[in-house]
Enzyme design. Structure first.
Site, PDB file in Angstrom:
ATOM      1  N   TYR A  43      75.111  92.279  20.873  1.00 17.07           N
ATOM      2  CA  TYR A  43      74.953  93.207  22.015  1.00 17.07           C
ATOM      3  C   TYR A  43      76.251  93.523  22.958  1.00 17.07           C
ATOM      4  O   TYR A  43      76.545  93.823  24.311  1.00 17.07           O
ATOM      5  CB  TYR A  43      74.580  91.932  23.440  1.00 17.07           C
ATOM      6  CG  TYR A  43      73.224  91.586  23.571  1.00 17.07           C
ATOM      7  CD1 TYR A  43      72.122  90.786  22.155  1.00 17.07           C
ATOM      8  CD2 TYR A  43      72.490  92.157  24.693  1.00 17.07           C
ATOM      9  CE1 TYR A  43      71.090  90.865  22.320  1.00 17.07           C
ATOM     10  CE2 TYR A  43      70.490  92.022  25.038  1.00 17.07           C
ATOM     11  CZ  TYR A  43      70.651  91.637  23.175  1.00 17.07           C
ATOM     12  OH  TYR A  43      68.845  91.069  23.681  1.00 17.07           O
ATOM     13  N   LYS A  64      70.966  81.999  11.571  1.00 14.98           N
ATOM     14  CA  LYS A  64      70.602  82.306  10.515  1.00 14.98           C
ATOM     15  C   LYS A  64      71.613  82.005   9.099  1.00 14.98           C
ATOM     16  O   LYS A  64      72.119  82.835   8.330  1.00 14.98           O
ATOM     17  CB  LYS A  64      69.737  83.557  10.283  1.00 14.98           C
ATOM     18  CG  LYS A  64      69.103  83.753   9.369  1.00 14.98           C
ATOM     19  CD  LYS A  64      67.811  83.766   9.184  1.00 14.98           C
ATOM     20  CE  LYS A  64      67.132  84.193   7.379  1.00 14.98           C
ATOM     21  NZ  LYS A  64      66.072  83.932   7.634  1.00 14.98           N
ATOM     22  N   ASP A  96      64.012  82.401  12.183  1.00 15.18           N
ATOM     23  CA  ASP A  96      62.397  82.574  11.338  1.00 15.18           C
ATOM     24  C   ASP A  96      61.976  81.207  11.412  1.00 15.18           C
ATOM     25  O   ASP A  96      60.002  81.250  11.938  1.00 15.18           O
ATOM     26  CB  ASP A  96      62.659  82.942  10.031  1.00 15.18           C
ATOM     27  CG  ASP A  96      62.988  82.618   8.780  1.00 15.18           C
ATOM     28  OD1 ASP A  96      63.801  81.910   9.241  1.00 15.18           O
ATOM     29  OD2 ASP A  96      63.201  82.932   8.265  1.00 15.18           O
ATOM     30  N   ASP A 106      67.457  86.379  22.894  1.00 15.28           N
ATOM     31  CA  ASP A 106      66.612  87.622  23.056  1.00 15.28           C
ATOM     32  C   ASP A 106      64.761  87.185  23.159  1.00 15.28           C
ATOM     33  O   ASP A 106      64.078  87.214  23.660  1.00 15.28           O
ATOM     34  CB  ASP A 106      66.641  88.155  23.129  1.00 15.28           C
ATOM     35  CG  ASP A 106      65.850  90.119  24.046  1.00 15.28           C
ATOM     36  OD1 ASP A 106      65.284  89.829  24.367  1.00 15.28           O
ATOM     37  OD2 ASP A 106      65.636  90.404  22.847  1.00 15.28           O
ATOM     38  N   ASP A 130      61.123  85.373  24.314  1.00 18.23           N
ATOM     39  CA  ASP A 130      59.988  86.294  23.737  1.00 18.23           C
ATOM     40  C   ASP A 130      58.532  85.317  24.431  1.00 18.23           C
ATOM     41  O   ASP A 130      57.820  85.550  24.616  1.00 18.23           O
ATOM     42  CB  ASP A 130      59.709  87.945  24.394  1.00 18.23           C
ATOM     43  CG  ASP A 130      60.165  88.793  25.780  1.00 18.23           C
ATOM     44  OD1 ASP A 130      61.373  88.266  26.210  1.00 18.23           O
ATOM     45  OD2 ASP A 130      59.717  89.631  25.229  1.00 18.23           O
TER      46      ASP A 130
HETATM   47  C1  IPM Z   1      65.945  90.140  28.238  1.00 22.22           C
HETATM   48  C2  IPM Z   1      66.007  91.426  28.430  1.00 22.22           C
HETATM   49  C3  IPM Z   1      66.904  92.860  28.523  1.00 22.22           C
HETATM   50  C4  IPM Z   1      67.667  91.975  27.168  1.00 22.22           C
HETATM   51  C5  IPM Z   1      67.346  93.498  27.986  1.00 22.22           C
HETATM   52  C6  IPM Z   1      66.345  94.289  28.928  1.00 22.22           C
HETATM   53  C7  IPM Z   1      68.481  94.487  28.048  1.00 22.22           C
HETATM   54  O1  IPM Z   1      64.761  91.755  27.346  1.00 22.22           O
HETATM   55  O2  IPM Z   1      66.809  90.323  29.852  1.00 22.22           O
HETATM   56  O3  IPM Z   1      65.624  89.443  27.899  1.00 22.22           O
HETATM   57  O4  IPM Z   1      68.041  91.951  25.723  1.00 22.22           O
HETATM   58  O5  IPM Z   1      68.282  90.624  27.062  1.00 22.22           O
HETATM   59 MN    MN Z   2      64.478  90.154  26.144  1.00 25.03          MN
END
Ligand code: IPM
Ligand code: MN
Length: 356
Positions: free
Chosen positions: A140, A192, A225, A249, A253
């Site tokens: 990042y 990893k 993984d 990140d 999700d």
């Molecule tokens: C999150 C989002 C952000 C990230 C994006 C929108 C830059 O996916 O907050 O997880 O990658 O951190």
């Molecule tokens: Mn994200």
């Protein structure tokens, strides 16, 4: 901060449905503050895609100085259909995370009662862990470049950077958090090391060193993984996970969907240092197609408000909000999906206020 001080909150509704969900978050904040005698003030900032399209600026001059005066930022959503992907994400969200050195991204994965998970047979007691994502390093950092761009010989480079200091402050915070959480007292490092033999070697050695100061915490390691597999198969295994920015990140999700989707997943971008400005947000995006329809789920934003309150030292108020959320998901809402909740955005906000 001292919990008797006036809590100063900057509110950035942002794009799409962001302002709608933030309005419900502030509604709940107002109700719980009255009940708990919390002094707070908010100020709205109109940063986001619309302002950018109008003025060409994402964060206008002076914005950072203005925001520094606040204890916390409540952020709705970033992402506008008329703005190329990456511009607002980098210029607003990542800019704030980096400028305010919010080096912890705290993302609880908690299945509330009544919420459907895609994991067959898993109950709220099985899905309850926390991901501590490093928030200022790794891929990042924006270090990289092109060579021979737009030619057949093009080369692109994107560098992941890890520093001892950056690893250590995050890992140490995760150990402290695991101790304070006081559940399984197990911290799993997710990385990893078998492939990223430089960067994640540093992460791993730092984890081993810091662990010596926490003999009461059980340490554990998963490759990322394998972690994805275990999060689906045995989410009950985890207590606290600490991981690098990019893997954090991705796995959050996955965490978001197993806890019922982006309508419920909240996160905090925390600068734990005294006087630091931290930022709390729902994890979902700006959902342009639901904008203005009173259909989006505000629960994630209300959960972000609970995290904000806890961070600000108002633990009792935070617990009260969390309990109210659980009552509403458990006894009222039909679904956590936008447009299928059985209530509108505003009504869900009202229900949480009533349940306080
Ligand atoms: C999150 C989002 C952000 C990230 C994006 C929108 C830059 O996916 O907050 O997880 O990658 O951190
Ligand atoms: Mn994200």
């Amino acid at each position: 901060m001292n919990s008797n001080d006036t809590l100063k909150i900057a509110v950035i509704g942002g794009d799409g449905t962001g302002p709608e969900v933030v309005a419900e978050g502030v509604k709940v904040l107002d109700a719980v503050a009255a009940l708990e005698g919390i002094k707070y003030e908010t100020r709205d900032f109109d940063f986001g895609g619309d302002r950018y399209l109008r003025t060409g600026e994402i964060l206008p001059p002076g914005a950072i100085e203005d925001l520094t005066a606040f204890d916390c930022i409540l952020l709705g959503a970033v992402g506008h259909p008329d703005v190329a992907p990456g511009i607002l994400e980098k210029g607003l969200l990542l800019q704030l995370r980096f400028t305010f050195d919010q080096y912890i991204n705290l993302r609880p994965v908690k299945l509330y009662p009544g919420v459907e998970t895609p994991l067959a047979g898993k109950r709220p007691e099985d899905i309850d862990f926390v991901v501590v994502r490093e928030n200022t390093e790794d891929m990042y950092v924006g270090v990289g470049g092109f060579l021979k761009k737009h030619t057949p010989d093009e080369v692109a480079m994107q560098t992941a950077i890890y520093t001892r200091k950056g690893c250590e402050r995050c890992i140490r915070w995760a150990f402290e958090y695991t101790r304070k959480r006081d559940q399984k007292k197990m911290l799993t490092l997710v990385a990893k090391t078998n492939v990223l033999t430089y960067g994640h070697d540093l992460v791993w050695r730092t984890f081993e060193d810091v662990a010596k100061d926490y003999p009461d915490i059980k340490t554990d390691y998963n490759h990322v993984d394998a972690c994805c597999m275990w999060m689906v198969k045995n989410p009950e295994y985890y207590d606290v996970i600490v991981t690098t920015n990019m893997f954090g990140d991705i796995i959050t999700d996955l965490g978001g969907i197993i806890q019922g989707g982006m309508g419920v997943a909240a996160g905090g971008n925390i600068n734990p240092e005294p006087g630091g400005t931290s930022m709390f947000e729902p994890m979902g995006g700006s959902a342009p197609k639901y904008t203005g329809k009173n259909a989006i789920n505000p629960i994630a934003t209300i959960a972000a408000v609970a995290m904000l309150l806890e961070h600000a030292g108002h633990e009792k108020a935070a617990n009260r909000v969390t309990a109210a959320i659980q009552q509403v998901t458990g006894t009222k809402m039909k679904s956590q999906a936008a447009g299928k909740m059985g209530y509108g955005t505003k009504e869900v906000g009202d229900l949480v206020c009533e349940a306080l």
